[in-house]
Design a protein around this motif. Structure first.
Motif, PDB file in Angstrom:
ATOM      1  N   ALA A  15      11.023  -1.500  -7.515  1.00  0.00           N
ATOM      2  CA  ALA A  15       9.958  -0.520  -7.269  1.00  0.00           C
ATOM      3  C   ALA A  15      10.493   0.626  -6.422  1.00  0.00           C
ATOM      4  O   ALA A  15      10.247   1.804  -6.719  1.00  0.00           O
ATOM      5  N   LEU A  16      11.242   0.291  -5.376  1.00  0.00           N
ATOM      6  CA  LEU A  16      11.825   1.333  -4.528  1.00  0.00           C
ATOM      7  C   LEU A  16      12.780   2.216  -5.339  1.00  0.00           C
ATOM      8  O   LEU A  16      12.806   3.436  -5.167  1.00  0.00           O
ATOM      9  N   ARG A  17      13.554   1.599  -6.210  1.00  0.00           N
ATOM     10  CA  ARG A  17      14.523   2.342  -7.038  1.00  0.00           C
ATOM     11  C   ARG A  17      13.803   3.312  -7.965  1.00  0.00           C
ATOM     12  O   ARG A  17      14.185   4.474  -8.074  1.00  0.00           O
ATOM     13  N   VAL A  18      12.751   2.841  -8.642  1.00  0.00           N
ATOM     14  CA  VAL A  18      11.995   3.691  -9.560  1.00  0.00           C
ATOM     15  C   VAL A  18      11.367   4.863  -8.800  1.00  0.00           C
ATOM     16  O   VAL A  18      11.305   5.981  -9.311  1.00  0.00           O
ATOM     17  N   LEU A  19      10.947   4.615  -7.567  1.00  0.00           N
ATOM     18  CA  LEU A  19      10.327   5.666  -6.751  1.00  0.00           C
ATOM     19  C   LEU A  19      11.353   6.570  -6.065  1.00  0.00           C
ATOM     20  O   LEU A  19      10.991   7.563  -5.447  1.00  0.00           O
ATOM     21  N   GLY A  20      12.625   6.215  -6.165  1.00  0.00           N
ATOM     22  CA  GLY A  20      13.665   7.000  -5.515  1.00  0.00           C
ATOM     23  C   GLY A  20      13.759   6.730  -4.025  1.00  0.00           C
ATOM     24  O   GLY A  20      14.272   7.552  -3.270  1.00  0.00           O
ATOM     25  N   LEU A  21      13.265   5.583  -3.596  1.00  0.00           N
ATOM     26  CA  LEU A  21      13.261   5.230  -2.176  1.00  0.00           C
ATOM     27  C   LEU A  21      14.227   4.089  -1.844  1.00  0.00           C
ATOM     28  O   LEU A  21      14.177   3.530  -0.760  1.00  0.00           O
ATOM     29  N   ASP A  22      15.105   3.750  -2.774  1.00  0.00           N
ATOM     30  CA  ASP A  22      15.994   2.609  -2.576  1.00  0.00           C
ATOM     31  C   ASP A  22      16.991   2.813  -1.437  1.00  0.00           C
ATOM     32  O   ASP A  22      17.455   1.852  -0.838  1.00  0.00           O
ATOM     33  N   LYS A  23      17.297   4.042  -1.088  1.00  0.00           N
ATOM     34  CA  LYS A  23      18.220   4.284   0.035  1.00  0.00           C
ATOM     35  C   LYS A  23      17.596   3.831   1.358  1.00  0.00           C
ATOM     36  O   LYS A  23      18.307   3.466   2.279  1.00  0.00           O
ATOM     37  N   ASP A  24      16.256   3.858   1.433  1.00  0.00           N
ATOM     38  CA  ASP A  24      15.577   3.408   2.647  1.00  0.00           C
ATOM     39  C   ASP A  24      15.866   1.938   2.929  1.00  0.00           C
ATOM     40  O   ASP A  24      15.918   1.519   4.077  1.00  0.00           O
ATOM     41  N   PHE A  25      16.057   1.155   1.882  1.00  0.00           N
ATOM     42  CA  PHE A  25      16.302  -0.273   2.055  1.00  0.00           C
ATOM     43  C   PHE A  25      17.643  -0.526   2.742  1.00  0.00           C
ATOM     44  O   PHE A  25      17.806  -1.533   3.428  1.00  0.00           O
ATOM     45  N   ASP A  26      18.579   0.393   2.586  1.00  0.00           N
ATOM     46  CA  ASP A  26      19.900   0.233   3.208  1.00  0.00           C
ATOM     47  C   ASP A  26      19.836   0.235   4.728  1.00  0.00           C
ATOM     48  O   ASP A  26      20.761  -0.229   5.391  1.00  0.00           O
ATOM     49  N   THR A  27      18.764   0.765   5.297  1.00  0.00           N
ATOM     50  CA  THR A  27      18.653   0.830   6.756  1.00  0.00           C
ATOM     51  C   THR A  27      18.029  -0.422   7.358  1.00  0.00           C
ATOM     52  O   THR A  27      18.066  -0.599   8.570  1.00  0.00           O
TER      53      THR A  27
ATOM     54  N   GLN B  17       0.834  -1.213   0.000  1.00  0.00           N
ATOM     55  CA  GLN B  17       0.000   0.000   0.000  1.00  0.00           C
ATOM     56  C   GLN B  17       0.863   1.255   0.000  1.00  0.00           C
ATOM     57  O   GLN B  17       0.569   2.229  -0.698  1.00  0.00           O
ATOM     58  N   ARG B  18       1.942   1.228   0.783  1.00  0.00           N
ATOM     59  CA  ARG B  18       2.836   2.400   0.825  1.00  0.00           C
ATOM     60  C   ARG B  18       3.503   2.629  -0.529  1.00  0.00           C
ATOM     61  O   ARG B  18       3.676   3.769  -0.962  1.00  0.00           O
ATOM     62  N   LEU B  19       3.883   1.529  -1.212  1.00  0.00           N
ATOM     63  CA  LEU B  19       4.470   1.672  -2.546  1.00  0.00           C
ATOM     64  C   LEU B  19       3.457   2.267  -3.515  1.00  0.00           C
ATOM     65  O   LEU B  19       3.787   3.141  -4.324  1.00  0.00           O
ATOM     66  N   ARG B  20       2.216   1.813  -3.436  1.00  0.00           N
ATOM     67  CA  ARG B  20       1.159   2.334  -4.308  1.00  0.00           C
ATOM     68  C   ARG B  20       0.941   3.820  -4.039  1.00  0.00           C
ATOM     69  O   ARG B  20       0.857   4.635  -4.966  1.00  0.00           O
ATOM     70  N   GLU B  21       0.859   4.186  -2.764  1.00  0.00           N
ATOM     71  CA  GLU B  21       0.665   5.598  -2.410  1.00  0.00           C
ATOM     72  C   GLU B  21       1.833   6.455  -2.884  1.00  0.00           C
ATOM     73  O   GLU B  21       1.630   7.580  -3.362  1.00  0.00           O
ATOM     74  N   ALA B  22       3.056   5.940  -2.779  1.00  0.00           N
ATOM     75  CA  ALA B  22       4.232   6.677  -3.242  1.00  0.00           C
ATOM     76  C   ALA B  22       4.169   6.863  -4.761  1.00  0.00           C
ATOM     77  O   ALA B  22       4.490   7.943  -5.272  1.00  0.00           O
ATOM     78  N   ARG B  23       3.735   5.820  -5.473  1.00  0.00           N
ATOM     79  CA  ARG B  23       3.587   5.921  -6.938  1.00  0.00           C
ATOM     80  C   ARG B  23       2.550   6.975  -7.294  1.00  0.00           C
ATOM     81  O   ARG B  23       2.777   7.816  -8.173  1.00  0.00           O
ATOM     82  N   LEU B  24       1.419   6.960  -6.603  1.00  0.00           N
ATOM     83  CA  LEU B  24       0.346   7.918  -6.893  1.00  0.00           C
ATOM     84  C   LEU B  24       0.762   9.347  -6.553  1.00  0.00           C
ATOM     85  O   LEU B  24       0.418  10.291  -7.279  1.00  0.00           O
ATOM     86  N   ARG B  25       1.497   9.539  -5.455  1.00  0.00           N
ATOM     87  CA  ARG B  25       1.974  10.877  -5.098  1.00  0.00           C
ATOM     88  C   ARG B  25       2.891  11.443  -6.177  1.00  0.00           C
ATOM     89  O   ARG B  25       2.953  12.642  -6.398  1.00  0.00           O
ATOM     90  N   ARG B  26       3.616  10.568  -6.849  1.00  0.00           N
ATOM     91  CA  ARG B  26       4.523  10.990  -7.920  1.00  0.00           C
ATOM     92  C   ARG B  26       3.800  11.084  -9.261  1.00  0.00           C
ATOM     93  O   ARG B  26       4.415  11.391 -10.274  1.00  0.00           O
ATOM     94  N   ASP B  27       2.528  10.755  -9.244  1.00  0.00           N
ATOM     95  CA  ASP B  27       1.692  10.808 -10.445  1.00  0.00           C
ATOM     96  C   ASP B  27       2.257   9.930 -11.566  1.00  0.00           C
ATOM     97  O   ASP B  27       2.320  10.337 -12.729  1.00  0.00           O
ATOM     98  N   ILE B  28       2.686   8.721 -11.185  1.00  0.00           N
ATOM     99  CA  ILE B  28       3.209   7.757 -12.152  1.00  0.00           C
ATOM    100  C   ILE B  28       2.095   6.752 -12.439  1.00  0.00           C
ATOM    101  O   ILE B  28       1.569   6.111 -11.520  1.00  0.00           O
ATOM    102  N   SER B  29       1.754   6.583 -13.704  1.00  0.00           N
ATOM    103  CA  SER B  29       0.702   5.630 -14.065  1.00  0.00           C
ATOM    104  C   SER B  29       1.211   4.205 -13.911  1.00  0.00           C
ATOM    105  O   SER B  29       2.422   3.958 -13.880  1.00  0.00           O
ATOM    106  N   THR B  30       0.272   3.273 -13.838  1.00  0.00           N
ATOM    107  CA  THR B  30       0.673   1.867 -13.710  1.00  0.00           C
ATOM    108  C   THR B  30       1.450   1.409 -14.943  1.00  0.00           C
ATOM    109  O   THR B  30       2.421   0.664 -14.824  1.00  0.00           O
ATOM    110  N   VAL B  31       1.041   1.898 -16.120  1.00  0.00           N
ATOM    111  CA  VAL B  31       1.723   1.507 -17.363  1.00  0.00           C
ATOM    112  C   VAL B  31       3.176   1.989 -17.340  1.00  0.00           C
ATOM    113  O   VAL B  31       4.101   1.218 -17.620  1.00  0.00           O
TER     114      VAL B  31
END
Length: 140
Positions: free
Chosen positions: A69-81, A24-38
């Protein structure tokens, strides 16, 4: 039988909830960035079905797909923690340090050896110590 799909074991209920929340958080992050599913699917190189399952927190989705998915959203640094501060592991490691292990000749006599060469040396020392001990006979 080679075509049979392997069935993914069901995760623990708490893990299932975590995955659903994460999706759900990934979906919300995608929608906040206005990235379509396609567009998101194209950037991640996955099908829309896979993206749908990912955003629902499907446990059978590979961790690499979640990382893309995290990389495309720019959230991949969060995974390092994740698991960076392993408090339980550190406590267990420290507890092992508190247990005193014999060292030197006592360790060798008890058979605590790091390798085969050291073990042979320990046996030689033990044999020598027994043979040269005052008042000892081989009959004891």
């Amino acid at each position: 039988m080679a075509d049979m799909k392997t069935k993914t074991p069901r995760p623990f209920p708490s893990v299932d909830r975590q995955l659903k929340t994460f999706g759900q958080r990934l979906r919300e992050a995608r929608l906040r960035r206005d990235i379509s599913t396609v567009l998101f699917c194209e950037r991640m190189n996955v099908s829309r079905d896979t993206l749908n399952r990912l955003e629902k927190g499907d446990a059978s989705i590979a961790i690499g797909t979640y990382l893309r998915a995290l990389r495309v959203l720019g959230l991949d640094k969060d995974f390092d923690t994740v698991a960076k501060n392993d408090e339980l592991g550190r406590k267990l490691q420290d507890a092992k340090l508190l247990v005193r292990t014999p060292r030197g000749r006592a360790a060798k006599l008890l058979g605590i050896a790091a390798d085969a060469k050291e073990a042979k040396s320990a046996v030689d020392i033990a044999d020598t110590a027994d043979a040269t001990a005052p008042g000892k006979s081989f009959d004891e």
